[in-house]
Design an enzyme around this catalytic site. Structure first.
Site, PDB file in Angstrom:
ATOM      1  N   GLU A   1       0.834  -1.207   0.000  1.00 52.21           N
ATOM      2  CA  GLU A   1       0.000   0.000   0.000  1.00 52.21           C
ATOM      3  C   GLU A   1       0.867   1.256   0.000  1.00 52.21           C
ATOM      4  OE1 GLU A   1      -2.704  -0.527   3.313  1.00 52.21           O
ATOM      5  OE2 GLU A   1      -3.761  -2.151   2.267  1.00 52.21           O
TER       6      GLU A   1
ATOM      7  N   GLU B   1      -1.403 -10.593  -5.351  1.00 53.38           N
ATOM      8  CA  GLU B   1      -1.393 -11.469  -6.526  1.00 53.38           C
ATOM      9  C   GLU B   1      -0.611 -10.829  -7.673  1.00 53.38           C
ATOM     10  OE1 GLU B   1      -3.942 -10.514  -4.666  1.00 53.38           O
ATOM     11  OE2 GLU B   1      -5.600 -11.948  -4.699  1.00 53.38           O
TER      12      GLU B   1
ATOM     13  N   CYS C   1      -9.222  -9.899  -6.679  1.00 53.19           N
ATOM     14  CA  CYS C   1     -10.075  -8.829  -7.237  1.00 53.19           C
ATOM     15  C   CYS C   1     -10.121  -8.961  -8.764  1.00 53.19           C
ATOM     16  CB  CYS C   1      -9.550  -7.457  -6.823  1.00 53.19           C
ATOM     17  SG  CYS C   1      -8.096  -6.914  -7.755  1.00 53.19           S
TER      18      CYS C   1
ATOM     19  N   CYS D   1      -6.810  -8.277 -10.705  1.00 57.85           N
ATOM     20  CA  CYS D   1      -5.834  -9.385 -10.622  1.00 57.85           C
ATOM     21  C   CYS D   1      -6.272 -10.567 -11.477  1.00 57.85           C
ATOM     22  CB  CYS D   1      -5.653  -9.812  -9.170  1.00 57.85           C
ATOM     23  SG  CYS D   1      -4.749  -8.596  -8.182  1.00 57.85           S
TER      24      CYS D   1
HETATM   25  N1  THU Z   1      -5.829  -7.112  -1.548  1.00 62.85           N
HETATM   26  C1  THU Z   1      -4.965  -8.020  -2.056  1.00 62.85           C
HETATM   27  O1  THU Z   1      -3.735  -7.879  -1.941  1.00 62.85           O
HETATM   28  N2  THU Z   1      -5.479  -9.107  -2.693  1.00 62.85           N
HETATM   29  C2  THU Z   1      -6.794  -9.408  -2.753  1.00 62.85           C
HETATM   30  O2  THU Z   1      -7.160 -10.436  -3.307  1.00 62.85           O
HETATM   31  C3  THU Z   1      -7.779  -8.506  -2.159  1.00 62.85           C
HETATM   32  C4  THU Z   1      -7.263  -7.192  -1.709  1.00 62.85           C
HETATM   33  C5  THU Z   1      -5.269  -5.980  -0.788  1.00 62.85           C
HETATM   34  C6  THU Z   1      -5.329  -4.628  -1.436  1.00 62.85           C
HETATM   35  C7  THU Z   1      -5.291  -3.724  -0.219  1.00 62.85           C
HETATM   36  O3  THU Z   1      -3.950  -3.524   0.168  1.00 62.85           O
HETATM   37  C8  THU Z   1      -5.980  -4.516   0.865  1.00 62.85           C
HETATM   38  O4  THU Z   1      -5.978  -5.861   0.430  1.00 62.85           O
HETATM   39  C9  THU Z   1      -7.408  -4.086   1.144  1.00 62.85           C
HETATM   40  O5  THU Z   1      -8.155  -4.029  -0.017  1.00 62.85           O
END
Ligand code: THU
Length: 132
Positions: A45, A56, A87, A90
């Site tokens: 982030e 991913e 998501c 991805c």
């Molecule tokens: N996130 C992922 O890394 N992978 C997922 O499959 C769902 C969401 C992360 C993005 C963000 O840093 C946090 O989870 C909240 O959305």
């Protein structure tokens, strides 16, 4: 332990390296190449929230930048009872390099779901459409 469970265990470790100070939602991923190599990723982030990358995509981008182009399986781990499925963004990125790859999802203790990627993204945008 089968190959999917082993990959979930590796993703669980990768989750420990998540950079998620804003959401507090740590995710780990581990992608397996066609020749059996495992590459990990975690979500990263940024204070400019929209720049965040999911675990991913970090995993597949790391692998692609090392020259790998075909993948058979990806594991995703988050601390949720219900499966944390990748998501839409991805799914699209993964699909281009392995529509048949298995998507294995786990939490801190168990495997919670497994899917074929093409089932998670039934109508992908394909690069073939670009060759008009
Ligand atoms: N996130 C992922 O890394 N992978 C997922 O499959 C769902 C969401 C992360 C993005 C963000 O840093 C946090 O989870 C909240 O959305």
């Amino acid at each position: 332990m089968d190959a999917s469970e082993r990959l979930v265990a590796v993703a669980r470790e990768a989750r420990e390296r998540a950079v998620a100070p804003y959401s507090g939602f740590s995710v780990g991923a581990a992608i397996e190449t066609a020749d059996g190599l495992i590459v990990t990723g975690c979500n990263i982030e940024n204070a400019s929230y929209g720049l965040t990358l999911c675990a991913e995509r970090v995993a597949i981008f790391k692998a692609l930048s090392d020259g790998h182009r075909a993948f058979v399986r990806i594991a995703v781990v988050a601390d949720t009872d219900a499966p944390t499925t990748p998501c839409g963004a991805c799914r699209q990125v993964l699909w281009e390099f392995g529509p048949d790859m298995e998507v294995v999802i786990g939490n801190l203790t168990v495997m919670t779901a497994r899917h074929r990627l093409a089932d998670l993204l039934p109508h992908p945008f394909s690069g073939r459409l670009l060759n008009r």
